[in-house]
Design a protein around this motif. Sequence first.
Motif, PDB file in Angstrom:
ATOM      1  N   TRP A 173       0.822  -1.209   0.000  1.00 30.37           N
ATOM      2  CA  TRP A 173       0.000   0.000   0.000  1.00 30.37           C
ATOM      3  C   TRP A 173       0.856   1.260   0.000  1.00 30.37           C
ATOM      4  N   ILE A 174       2.041   1.175   0.611  1.00 35.19           N
ATOM      5  CA  ILE A 174       2.935   2.335   0.656  1.00 35.19           C
ATOM      6  C   ILE A 174       3.449   2.649  -0.743  1.00 35.19           C
ATOM      7  N   PHE A 175       3.898   1.636  -1.441  1.00 36.41           N
ATOM      8  CA  PHE A 175       4.418   1.846  -2.790  1.00 36.41           C
ATOM      9  C   PHE A 175       3.311   2.260  -3.756  1.00 36.41           C
ATOM     10  N   ARG A 176       2.161   1.662  -3.594  1.00 42.46           N
ATOM     11  CA  ARG A 176       1.035   2.027  -4.451  1.00 42.46           C
ATOM     12  C   ARG A 176       0.622   3.474  -4.205  1.00 42.46           C
ATOM     13  N   SER A 177       0.636   3.880  -2.949  1.00 39.57           N
ATOM     14  CA  SER A 177       0.254   5.256  -2.613  1.00 39.57           C
ATOM     15  C   SER A 177       1.231   6.259  -3.206  1.00 39.57           C
ATOM     16  N   LEU A 178       2.524   5.929  -3.203  1.00 42.90           N
ATOM     17  CA  LEU A 178       3.504   6.844  -3.790  1.00 42.90           C
ATOM     18  C   LEU A 178       3.292   6.950  -5.291  1.00 42.90           C
ATOM     19  N   PRO A 193       8.965  16.844 -15.298  1.00 38.46           N
ATOM     20  CA  PRO A 193       9.052  15.404 -15.624  1.00 38.46           C
ATOM     21  C   PRO A 193       9.208  14.537 -14.371  1.00 38.46           C
ATOM     22  N   LEU A 194       8.139  14.423 -13.613  1.00 40.18           N
ATOM     23  CA  LEU A 194       8.173  13.582 -12.404  1.00 40.18           C
ATOM     24  C   LEU A 194       7.995  12.119 -12.824  1.00 40.18           C
ATOM     25  N   THR A 195       9.009  11.609 -13.472  1.00 42.58           N
ATOM     26  CA  THR A 195       8.928  10.299 -14.114  1.00 42.58           C
ATOM     27  C   THR A 195       9.158   9.154 -13.134  1.00 42.58           C
ATOM     28  N   HIS A 196      10.057   9.353 -12.180  1.00 49.93           N
ATOM     29  CA  HIS A 196      10.607   8.210 -11.465  1.00 49.93           C
ATOM     30  C   HIS A 196      10.054   8.019 -10.056  1.00 49.93           C
ATOM     31  N   LEU A 197      10.137   6.765  -9.631  1.00 50.27           N
ATOM     32  CA  LEU A 197       9.770   6.379  -8.269  1.00 50.27           C
ATOM     33  C   LEU A 197      10.939   5.618  -7.671  1.00 50.27           C
ATOM     34  N   SER A 198      11.560   6.203  -6.657  1.00 51.33           N
ATOM     35  CA  SER A 198      12.638   5.537  -5.932  1.00 51.33           C
ATOM     36  C   SER A 198      12.023   4.879  -4.706  1.00 51.33           C
ATOM     37  N   MET A 199      11.853   3.570  -4.784  1.00 57.83           N
ATOM     38  CA  MET A 199      11.210   2.857  -3.682  1.00 57.83           C
ATOM     39  C   MET A 199      11.530   1.372  -3.800  1.00 57.83           C
ATOM     40  N   GLY A 200      11.656   0.745  -2.647  1.00 55.15           N
ATOM     41  CA  GLY A 200      11.988  -0.665  -2.618  1.00 55.15           C
ATOM     42  C   GLY A 200      13.427  -0.886  -2.200  1.00 55.15           C
ATOM     43  N   MET A 201      13.599  -1.757  -1.182  1.00 60.27           N
ATOM     44  CA  MET A 201      14.927  -2.110  -0.690  1.00 60.27           C
ATOM     45  C   MET A 201      15.046  -3.634  -0.685  1.00 60.27           C
ATOM     46  N   SER A 202      16.082  -4.146  -0.028  1.00 61.70           N
ATOM     47  CA  SER A 202      16.393  -5.572  -0.148  1.00 61.70           C
ATOM     48  C   SER A 202      15.225  -6.486   0.190  1.00 61.70           C
ATOM     49  N   ASN A 203      14.446  -6.139   1.204  1.00 56.92           N
ATOM     50  CA  ASN A 203      13.398  -7.046   1.674  1.00 56.92           C
ATOM     51  C   ASN A 203      12.068  -6.898   0.931  1.00 56.92           C
ATOM     52  N   VAL A 207       7.967  -6.296  -4.597  1.00 54.45           N
ATOM     53  CA  VAL A 207       6.655  -5.663  -4.466  1.00 54.45           C
ATOM     54  C   VAL A 207       6.706  -4.238  -5.008  1.00 54.45           C
ATOM     55  N   ALA A 208       7.781  -3.518  -4.686  1.00 55.11           N
ATOM     56  CA  ALA A 208       7.928  -2.141  -5.173  1.00 55.11           C
ATOM     57  C   ALA A 208       7.953  -2.089  -6.694  1.00 55.11           C
ATOM     58  N   VAL A 209       8.651  -3.044  -7.312  1.00 53.39           N
ATOM     59  CA  VAL A 209       8.708  -3.086  -8.777  1.00 53.39           C
ATOM     60  C   VAL A 209       7.319  -3.363  -9.347  1.00 53.39           C
ATOM     61  N   GLU A 210       6.583  -4.259  -8.725  1.00 51.80           N
ATOM     62  CA  GLU A 210       5.213  -4.530  -9.185  1.00 51.80           C
ATOM     63  C   GLU A 210       4.342  -3.283  -9.114  1.00 51.80           C
ATOM     64  N   GLU A 211       4.653  -2.394  -8.171  1.00 53.05           N
ATOM     65  CA  GLU A 211       3.857  -1.173  -8.006  1.00 53.05           C
ATOM     66  C   GLU A 211       4.436   0.020  -8.758  1.00 53.05           C
ATOM     67  N   GLY A 212       5.487  -0.207  -9.543  1.00 50.72           N
ATOM     68  CA  GLY A 212       5.949   0.862 -10.430  1.00 50.72           C
ATOM     69  C   GLY A 212       7.299   1.470 -10.144  1.00 50.72           C
ATOM     70  N   ALA A 213       8.070   0.914  -9.234  1.00 47.98           N
ATOM     71  CA  ALA A 213       9.399   1.469  -8.940  1.00 47.98           C
ATOM     72  C   ALA A 213      10.244   1.538 -10.203  1.00 47.98           C
ATOM     73  N   THR A 214      10.972   2.630 -10.360  1.00 44.76           N
ATOM     74  CA  THR A 214      11.930   2.749 -11.461  1.00 44.76           C
ATOM     75  C   THR A 214      13.361   2.781 -10.944  1.00 44.76           C
ATOM     76  N   PHE A 215      13.544   3.061  -9.661  1.00 45.51           N
ATOM     77  CA  PHE A 215      14.838   2.952  -8.993  1.00 45.51           C
ATOM     78  C   PHE A 215      14.621   2.145  -7.716  1.00 45.51           C
TER      79      PHE A 215
END
Length: 228
Positions: A173-178, A193-203, A207-215
Amino acid sequence: MSYIDENFQLVQENIKKACEKVQRSPDVQIVAVTKYVSLETTRLALAAGIQHLGESKSQDAIAKWKALGDQAVWHFIGHLQTNKVRDIIGKFTYVHSLDRYSLAAELSKRGQQIQAVTRCFVQVNISGEESKHGIKPGDAASFIREINHMPAIELVGLMTMAPYVSDAEETRWIFRSLRELRDELRQEFPQIPLTHLSMGMSNDYQVAVEEGATFIRLGSTLVGDERN
Protein backbone atom coordinates in the motif's frame (compact mmCIF):
# COMPACT_ATOMS: atom_id res chain seq x y z
CA MET A 1 32.21 -15.17 -10.58
CA SER A 2 31.88 -13.27 -7.30
CA TYR A 3 28.93 -13.50 -4.95
CA ILE A 4 27.94 -10.03 -6.14
CA ASP A 5 27.76 -11.29 -9.74
CA GLU A 6 25.43 -14.07 -8.57
CA ASN A 7 23.30 -11.69 -6.49
CA PHE A 8 23.09 -9.23 -9.38
CA GLN A 9 21.87 -11.92 -11.76
CA LEU A 10 19.26 -13.09 -9.25
CA VAL A 11 18.00 -9.54 -8.67
CA GLN A 12 17.70 -8.97 -12.41
CA GLU A 13 15.74 -12.20 -12.78
CA ASN A 14 13.41 -11.20 -9.93
CA ILE A 15 12.84 -7.80 -11.50
CA LYS A 16 12.00 -9.42 -14.83
CA LYS A 17 9.50 -11.75 -13.16
CA ALA A 18 7.89 -8.91 -11.20
CA CYS A 19 7.52 -6.82 -14.35
CA GLU A 20 6.06 -9.72 -16.31
CA LYS A 21 3.57 -10.34 -13.49
CA VAL A 22 2.08 -6.87 -13.86
CA GLN A 23 2.84 -6.45 -17.56
CA ARG A 24 5.11 -3.45 -17.25
CA SER A 25 8.40 -2.51 -18.88
CA PRO A 26 11.47 -3.85 -17.00
CA ASP A 27 12.95 -0.35 -16.95
CA VAL A 28 14.30 -0.42 -13.39
CA GLN A 29 17.62 1.05 -12.27
CA ILE A 30 19.39 -0.93 -9.57
CA VAL A 31 21.25 1.27 -7.08
CA ALA A 32 23.78 -0.72 -5.06
CA VAL A 33 23.78 0.65 -1.51
CA THR A 34 27.45 0.45 -0.60
CA LYS A 35 27.41 2.36 2.69
CA TYR A 36 28.04 -0.79 4.74
CA VAL A 37 30.73 -2.34 2.56
CA SER A 38 34.38 -1.61 1.87
CA LEU A 39 35.94 0.10 -1.11
CA GLU A 40 37.14 -3.28 -2.36
CA THR A 41 33.61 -4.70 -2.26
CA THR A 42 32.36 -1.59 -4.04
CA ARG A 43 34.91 -2.27 -6.77
CA LEU A 44 33.50 -5.80 -7.08
CA ALA A 45 30.05 -4.30 -7.58
CA LEU A 46 31.34 -2.19 -10.46
CA ALA A 47 33.13 -5.21 -11.93
CA ALA A 48 29.82 -7.10 -11.86
CA GLY A 49 28.32 -4.48 -14.15
CA ILE A 50 26.49 -2.39 -11.56
CA GLN A 51 26.60 1.25 -12.62
CA HIS A 52 24.69 3.06 -9.87
CA LEU A 53 26.07 3.38 -6.33
CA GLY A 54 24.19 4.76 -3.32
CA GLU A 55 25.73 6.29 -0.20
CA SER A 56 24.12 8.03 2.75
CA LYS A 57 26.96 9.48 4.84
CA SER A 58 28.91 12.27 3.22
CA GLN A 59 32.27 11.47 4.82
CA ASP A 60 32.27 7.83 3.70
CA ALA A 61 30.70 8.73 0.38
CA ILE A 62 33.37 11.25 -0.56
CA ALA A 63 36.16 8.82 0.27
CA LYS A 64 34.70 6.31 -2.18
CA TRP A 65 34.00 8.98 -4.76
CA LYS A 66 37.63 10.10 -4.65
CA ALA A 67 38.74 6.54 -5.27
CA LEU A 68 36.24 5.65 -7.98
CA GLY A 69 35.04 8.94 -9.44
CA ASP A 70 33.25 8.68 -12.75
CA GLN A 71 33.35 4.89 -12.81
CA ALA A 72 29.84 5.05 -11.33
CA VAL A 73 26.70 7.16 -11.26
CA TRP A 74 26.48 8.36 -7.66
CA HIS A 75 23.29 8.62 -5.60
CA PHE A 76 22.99 10.26 -2.19
CA ILE A 77 20.19 8.29 -0.58
CA GLY A 78 20.28 9.29 3.10
CA HIS A 79 19.16 12.32 5.07
CA LEU A 80 21.29 15.18 3.78
CA GLN A 81 22.26 17.93 6.19
CA THR A 82 22.34 21.36 4.62
CA ASN A 83 25.94 21.96 5.69
CA LYS A 84 27.03 18.78 3.86
CA VAL A 85 25.70 19.87 0.48
CA ARG A 86 29.01 21.51 -0.38
CA ASP A 87 30.71 18.11 -0.06
CA ILE A 88 28.48 16.22 -2.47
CA ILE A 89 27.45 18.85 -5.01
CA GLY A 90 28.89 18.18 -8.46
CA LYS A 91 29.88 14.66 -7.45
CA PHE A 92 26.50 13.02 -6.87
CA THR A 93 24.18 13.02 -9.87
CA TYR A 94 21.11 12.17 -7.76
CA VAL A 95 19.82 13.15 -4.33
CA HIS A 96 16.96 10.91 -3.22
CA SER A 97 16.11 12.78 -0.02
CA LEU A 98 14.98 16.30 -0.85
CA ASP A 99 12.53 17.00 1.96
CA ARG A 100 12.71 20.68 2.91
CA TYR A 101 13.03 24.14 1.41
CA SER A 102 16.36 24.94 3.06
CA LEU A 103 17.97 21.90 1.47
CA ALA A 104 16.58 22.78 -1.95
CA ALA A 105 17.89 26.33 -1.58
CA GLU A 106 21.37 25.12 -0.65
CA LEU A 107 21.48 22.59 -3.51
CA SER A 108 20.44 25.35 -5.88
CA LYS A 109 22.97 27.86 -4.55
CA ARG A 110 25.90 25.46 -4.54
CA GLY A 111 24.92 24.04 -7.90
CA GLN A 112 24.85 27.46 -9.52
CA GLN A 113 28.31 28.21 -8.15
CA ILE A 114 29.86 25.31 -10.05
CA GLN A 115 27.28 25.04 -12.84
CA ALA A 116 26.11 21.58 -11.76
CA VAL A 117 22.52 20.36 -11.91
CA THR A 118 21.40 17.86 -9.27
CA ARG A 119 18.60 15.44 -10.11
CA CYS A 120 16.34 15.27 -7.07
CA PHE A 121 13.66 12.98 -5.73
CA VAL A 122 11.22 14.56 -3.31
CA GLN A 123 11.12 12.33 -0.24
CA VAL A 124 7.59 11.63 0.95
CA ASN A 125 6.78 9.99 4.28
CA ILE A 126 3.93 7.80 3.09
CA SER A 127 3.92 5.52 6.13
CA GLY A 128 3.65 8.43 8.56
CA GLU A 129 6.33 7.02 10.86
CA GLU A 130 7.92 9.63 13.09
CA SER A 131 11.29 7.93 12.69
CA LYS A 132 11.34 8.62 8.96
CA HIS A 133 12.14 11.82 7.13
CA GLY A 134 10.06 13.19 4.28
CA ILE A 135 7.21 15.58 3.67
CA LYS A 136 3.60 14.64 4.23
CA PRO A 137 1.78 13.44 1.11
CA GLY A 138 -0.69 16.30 1.39
CA ASP A 139 2.15 18.83 1.32
CA ALA A 140 3.83 17.46 -1.81
CA ALA A 141 2.11 19.75 -4.33
CA SER A 142 2.81 22.94 -2.42
CA PHE A 143 6.41 21.89 -1.80
CA ILE A 144 7.01 21.17 -5.47
CA ARG A 145 5.36 24.45 -6.43
CA GLU A 146 7.66 26.26 -4.01
CA ILE A 147 10.96 24.80 -5.19
CA ASN A 148 10.39 24.10 -8.87
CA HIS A 149 11.59 27.54 -9.93
CA MET A 150 15.02 27.04 -8.35
CA PRO A 151 17.90 26.77 -10.82
CA ALA A 152 20.41 23.89 -10.71
CA ILE A 153 17.75 21.46 -9.42
CA GLU A 154 15.95 18.98 -11.66
CA LEU A 155 12.98 17.27 -10.04
CA VAL A 156 12.78 13.73 -11.41
CA GLY A 157 10.32 11.96 -9.14
CA LEU A 158 9.38 10.84 -5.65
CA MET A 159 11.06 8.64 -3.06
CA THR A 160 9.76 6.84 0.01
CA MET A 161 10.93 4.29 2.56
CA ALA A 162 8.71 1.52 3.84
CA PRO A 163 9.07 0.00 7.31
CA TYR A 164 11.00 -3.25 7.57
CA VAL A 165 8.50 -6.10 7.95
CA SER A 166 8.79 -9.85 7.53
CA ASP A 167 6.00 -9.98 4.95
CA ALA A 168 6.75 -7.62 2.07
CA GLU A 169 3.09 -7.67 1.03
CA GLU A 170 2.38 -5.43 4.02
CA THR A 171 4.34 -2.66 2.31
CA ARG A 172 2.42 -2.78 -0.96
CA TRP A 173 0.00 0.00 0.00
CA ILE A 174 2.94 2.34 0.66
CA PHE A 175 4.42 1.85 -2.79
CA ARG A 176 1.03 2.03 -4.45
CA SER A 177 0.25 5.26 -2.61
CA LEU A 178 3.50 6.84 -3.79
CA ARG A 179 2.77 5.87 -7.38
CA GLU A 180 -0.74 7.29 -7.16
CA LEU A 181 0.62 10.50 -5.64
CA ARG A 182 3.19 10.76 -8.42
CA ASP A 183 0.47 10.34 -11.03
CA GLU A 184 -1.64 13.06 -9.41
CA LEU A 185 1.33 15.43 -9.32
CA ARG A 186 2.11 14.79 -12.98
CA GLN A 187 -1.42 15.86 -13.79
CA GLU A 188 -1.02 19.02 -11.71
CA PHE A 189 2.48 19.82 -12.97
CA PRO A 190 2.65 18.55 -16.56
CA GLN A 191 5.69 20.74 -17.19
CA ILE A 192 7.75 18.85 -14.58
CA PRO A 193 9.05 15.40 -15.62
CA LEU A 194 8.17 13.58 -12.40
CA THR A 195 8.93 10.30 -14.11
CA HIS A 196 10.61 8.21 -11.46
CA LEU A 197 9.77 6.38 -8.27
CA SER A 198 12.64 5.54 -5.93
CA MET A 199 11.21 2.86 -3.68
CA GLY A 200 11.99 -0.67 -2.62
CA MET A 201 14.93 -2.11 -0.69
CA SER A 202 16.39 -5.57 -0.15
CA ASN A 203 13.40 -7.05 1.67
CA ASP A 204 10.59 -5.59 -0.46
CA TYR A 205 11.94 -4.56 -3.86
CA GLN A 206 9.90 -7.09 -5.83
CA VAL A 207 6.65 -5.66 -4.47
CA ALA A 208 7.93 -2.14 -5.17
CA VAL A 209 8.71 -3.09 -8.78
CA GLU A 210 5.21 -4.53 -9.19
CA GLU A 211 3.86 -1.17 -8.01
CA GLY A 212 5.95 0.86 -10.43
CA ALA A 213 9.40 1.47 -8.94
CA THR A 214 11.93 2.75 -11.46
CA PHE A 215 14.84 2.95 -8.99
CA ILE A 216 15.39 0.37 -6.25
CA ARG A 217 18.02 0.69 -3.52
CA LEU A 218 19.63 -2.63 -2.63
CA GLY A 219 22.25 -3.24 0.03
CA SER A 220 22.38 -6.59 1.83
CA THR A 221 20.71 -8.65 -0.90
CA LEU A 222 23.12 -7.34 -3.52
CA VAL A 223 26.49 -6.33 -2.06
CA GLY A 224 26.16 -7.61 1.48
CA ASP A 225 26.72 -5.98 4.87
CA GLU A 226 30.20 -5.90 6.38
CA ARG A 227 29.41 -4.24 9.68
CA ASN A 228 29.71 -7.51 11.63
